[in-house]
Design a protein around this motif. Structure first.
Motif, mmCIF file in Angstrom:
data_model
loop_
_atom_site.group_PDB
_atom_site.id
_atom_site.type_symbol
_atom_site.label_atom_id
_atom_site.label_comp_id
_atom_site.label_asym_id
_atom_site.label_seq_id
_atom_site.Cartn_x
_atom_site.Cartn_y
_atom_site.Cartn_z
ATOM 1 N N PHE A 75 0.836 -1.200 0.000
ATOM 2 C CA PHE A 75 0.000 0.000 0.000
ATOM 3 C C PHE A 75 0.873 1.254 0.000
ATOM 4 O O PHE A 75 0.640 2.189 -0.788
ATOM 5 C CB PHE A 75 -0.908 -0.007 1.226
ATOM 6 C CG PHE A 75 -1.694 1.259 1.414
ATOM 7 C CD1 PHE A 75 -2.917 1.444 0.781
ATOM 8 C CD2 PHE A 75 -1.199 2.295 2.207
ATOM 9 C CE1 PHE A 75 -3.637 2.618 0.940
ATOM 10 C CE2 PHE A 75 -1.911 3.471 2.370
ATOM 11 C CZ PHE A 75 -3.133 3.630 1.739
ATOM 12 N N PHE A 76 1.895 1.280 0.876
ATOM 13 C CA PHE A 76 2.758 2.468 0.951
ATOM 14 C C PHE A 76 3.533 2.658 -0.348
ATOM 15 O O PHE A 76 3.757 3.790 -0.790
ATOM 16 C CB PHE A 76 3.726 2.327 2.127
ATOM 17 C CG PHE A 76 3.106 2.647 3.456
ATOM 18 C CD1 PHE A 76 2.804 3.956 3.808
ATOM 19 C CD2 PHE A 76 2.833 1.642 4.366
ATOM 20 C CE1 PHE A 76 2.238 4.253 5.032
ATOM 21 C CE2 PHE A 76 2.261 1.923 5.593
ATOM 22 C CZ PHE A 76 1.955 3.244 5.933
ATOM 23 N N SER A 77 3.950 1.557 -0.965
ATOM 24 C CA SER A 77 4.676 1.651 -2.234
ATOM 25 C C SER A 77 3.771 2.218 -3.329
ATOM 26 O O SER A 77 4.196 3.066 -4.135
ATOM 27 C CB SER A 77 5.182 0.269 -2.631
ATOM 28 O OG SER A 77 5.851 0.316 -3.866
ATOM 29 N N LYS A 78 2.510 1.795 -3.334
ATOM 30 C CA LYS A 78 1.550 2.260 -4.336
ATOM 31 C C LYS A 78 1.271 3.750 -4.184
ATOM 32 O O LYS A 78 1.018 4.457 -5.177
ATOM 33 C CB LYS A 78 0.257 1.455 -4.210
ATOM 34 C CG LYS A 78 -0.807 1.815 -5.238
ATOM 35 C CD LYS A 78 -2.046 0.939 -5.048
ATOM 36 C CE LYS A 78 -3.132 1.291 -6.038
ATOM 37 N NZ LYS A 78 -4.354 0.454 -5.851
ATOM 38 N N HIS A 79 1.308 4.246 -2.929
ATOM 39 C CA HIS A 79 0.993 5.658 -2.669
ATOM 40 C C HIS A 79 2.242 6.440 -2.250
ATOM 41 O O HIS A 79 2.175 7.363 -1.436
ATOM 42 C CB HIS A 79 -0.071 5.760 -1.567
ATOM 43 C CG HIS A 79 -1.389 5.155 -1.929
ATOM 44 N ND1 HIS A 79 -1.667 3.818 -1.762
ATOM 45 C CD2 HIS A 79 -2.506 5.700 -2.493
ATOM 46 C CE1 HIS A 79 -2.890 3.555 -2.176
ATOM 47 N NE2 HIS A 79 -3.431 4.679 -2.628
ATOM 48 N N SER A 80 3.384 6.076 -2.816
ATOM 49 C CA SER A 80 4.655 6.687 -2.405
ATOM 50 C C SER A 80 4.730 8.195 -2.673
ATOM 51 O O SER A 80 5.521 8.895 -2.041
ATOM 52 C CB SER A 80 5.825 5.993 -3.113
ATOM 53 O OG SER A 80 5.695 6.123 -4.520
ATOM 54 N N GLN A 81 3.905 8.692 -3.588
ATOM 55 C CA GLN A 81 3.908 10.122 -3.894
ATOM 56 C C GLN A 81 2.793 10.884 -3.179
ATOM 57 O O GLN A 81 2.620 12.087 -3.416
ATOM 58 C CB GLN A 81 3.783 10.327 -5.407
ATOM 59 C CG GLN A 81 4.854 9.630 -6.236
ATOM 60 C CD GLN A 81 6.249 10.073 -5.848
ATOM 61 O OE1 GLN A 81 6.520 11.272 -5.689
ATOM 62 N NE2 GLN A 81 7.156 9.102 -5.680
ATOM 63 N N GLN A 82 2.040 10.203 -2.339
ATOM 64 C CA GLN A 82 0.922 10.830 -1.636
ATOM 65 C C GLN A 82 1.223 10.850 -0.131
ATOM 66 O O GLN A 82 0.821 9.963 0.619
ATOM 67 C CB GLN A 82 -0.370 10.063 -1.928
ATOM 68 C CG GLN A 82 -0.734 10.062 -3.416
ATOM 69 C CD GLN A 82 -1.884 9.113 -3.708
ATOM 70 O OE1 GLN A 82 -1.712 7.892 -3.755
ATOM 71 N NE2 GLN A 82 -3.088 9.680 -3.886
ATOM 72 N N GLN A 83 1.952 11.869 0.275
ATOM 73 C CA GLN A 83 2.447 11.919 1.647
ATOM 74 C C GLN A 83 1.324 11.945 2.674
ATOM 75 O O GLN A 83 1.402 11.287 3.714
ATOM 76 C CB GLN A 83 3.350 13.142 1.828
ATOM 77 C CG GLN A 83 4.116 13.144 3.142
ATOM 78 C CD GLN A 83 5.101 14.286 3.224
ATOM 79 O OE1 GLN A 83 4.744 15.437 2.981
ATOM 80 N NE2 GLN A 83 6.337 13.957 3.551
ATOM 81 N N SER A 84 0.272 12.675 2.414
ATOM 82 C CA SER A 84 -0.826 12.775 3.379
ATOM 83 C C SER A 84 -1.516 11.424 3.556
ATOM 84 O O SER A 84 -1.892 11.048 4.675
ATOM 85 C CB SER A 84 -1.838 13.835 2.933
ATOM 86 O OG SER A 84 -2.385 13.508 1.656
ATOM 87 N N THR A 85 -1.675 10.693 2.448
ATOM 88 C CA THR A 85 -2.281 9.358 2.528
ATOM 89 C C THR A 85 -1.392 8.412 3.325
ATOM 90 O O THR A 85 -1.869 7.631 4.159
ATOM 91 C CB THR A 85 -2.505 8.787 1.114
ATOM 92 O OG1 THR A 85 -3.376 9.661 0.391
ATOM 93 C CG2 THR A 85 -3.118 7.398 1.176
ATOM 94 N N GLN A 86 -0.098 8.485 3.074
ATOM 95 C CA GLN A 86 0.839 7.631 3.802
ATOM 96 C C GLN A 86 0.837 7.947 5.302
ATOM 97 O O GLN A 86 0.816 7.046 6.132
ATOM 98 C CB GLN A 86 2.254 7.806 3.248
ATOM 99 C CG GLN A 86 2.487 7.134 1.912
ATOM 100 C CD GLN A 86 3.967 7.070 1.589
ATOM 101 O OE1 GLN A 86 4.729 7.977 1.915
ATOM 102 N NE2 GLN A 86 4.383 5.994 0.945
ATOM 103 N N LEU A 87 0.859 9.230 5.637
ATOM 104 C CA LEU A 87 0.878 9.613 7.054
ATOM 105 C C LEU A 87 -0.386 9.151 7.771
ATOM 106 O O LEU A 87 -0.328 8.687 8.910
ATOM 107 C CB LEU A 87 1.040 11.131 7.178
ATOM 108 C CG LEU A 87 2.442 11.681 6.936
ATOM 109 C CD1 LEU A 87 2.425 13.207 6.929
ATOM 110 C CD2 LEU A 87 3.412 11.176 8.006
#
Length: 277
Positions: A75-87
């Motif tokens: 999941f984190f790899s898929k959203h690596s450019q979406q910092q808010s989603t990762q946080l």
């Protein structure tokens, strides 16, 4: 420093009633979008601490959390450019839960390399890279103090130095009677990861005990409570060498701290004179 990393320590807490836990892993989210985690693969540090726990319970819980973290890595790899989603996902991951696997409050560290940060945090919180043999033995001494207190025995002991004014040897638990030192108890850390370290530390105590014996100032019962190393042939050989040499000295006994509490108390009571039982 190139990156900021949020991290949290994975803890195994099987008995919520006591609040006791063992650190077993690390999760980390870096500002460049990298998510890393590492879990201790050896179970000894958990089973030695929670010696009454069925190891299968820990292994099952560890497997489940490992699978969950592997899934989250995707999941984190898929959203690596979406910092808010990762946080948001990271905060959700480490939220307090009433389970055996729990996460600590988050910490933040600035680093040059994310992989080195993960190893550094893991070494500190899980491998206890800061801990010396003195630190390890202080932990063992506190554990023994709790055991003696629970058995209403701690008040009989005090920290004392045996020997001469020129050569005093400190023991954390000494029981005195009219004849002098009836019993001296010393927790000794022999759980090192190198045979040379086991032999070096053991030899130091062998020298102390032999000198006390020579001047006839050894306690009538000297009990070493030893923490053994991992089950590896070379480590076991070094441990056995030290234990055997200590046990050869008259009035000296050695037992493992991995004994069940009741058996450990039985060994301690063997050295308490009948007159003060």
């Amino acid at each position: 420093m190139n990156y900021f990393c949020n991290y949290s320590i994975l803890r195994f807490l099987p008995y919520p009633e006591t609040g006791e836990f063992v650190n077993i892993g690390v999760v980390l989210l870096a500002s460049n979008g990298e998510f890393r985690y590492k879990i201790e693969t050896k179970r000894q540090r958990v089973t030695q601490f929670f010696h009454k726990l069925d190891s299968k319970i820990y292994i099952r819980a560890r497997t489940e959390v490992d699978q969950e973290l592997a899934r989250l890595s995707s999941f984190f790899s898929k959203h690596s450019q979406q910092q808010s989603t990762q946080l948001a996902a990271f905060k959700s991951l480490i939220l307090p839960r009433e389970t055996m696997m729990r996460f600590s409050s988050p910490g933040t560290i600035a680093v040059d390399r994310v992989d080195e940060a993960l190893e550094s945090i893991f070494d500190h919180y899980i491998n206890l890279s800061f801990a010396s043999k003195e630190y390890e033995e202080k932990v063992l001494e506190r554990q023994l103090g709790h055991l003696l207190a629970a058995a209403n025995l701690k008040q009989r002991y005090k920290e004392d130095r045996l020997g001469t004014s020129d050569y005093p040897v400190k023991f954390p638990y000494v029981l005195l009677d009219e004849e002098g030192a009836a019993q001296a108890i010393k927790p000794i850390h022999l759980g090192h990861d190198e045979p040379a370290k086991i032999l070096e530390h053991g030899d130091a105590w062998l020298a102390k005990v032999r000198r006390l014996k020579k001047v006839q100032l050894l306690a009538r019962d000297t009990l070493f409570i030893a923490s053994p190393p991992a089950h590896k042939p070379k480590l076991a050989a070094a441990y056995t060498d030290i234990v055997d040499q200590l046990a050869e000295i008259d009035s000296v006994r050695v037992v493992s701290n991995s004994l069940p509490e009741q058996l450990l108390l039985d060994e301690i009571r063997k050295g308490i004179p009948e007159s003060i039982h």
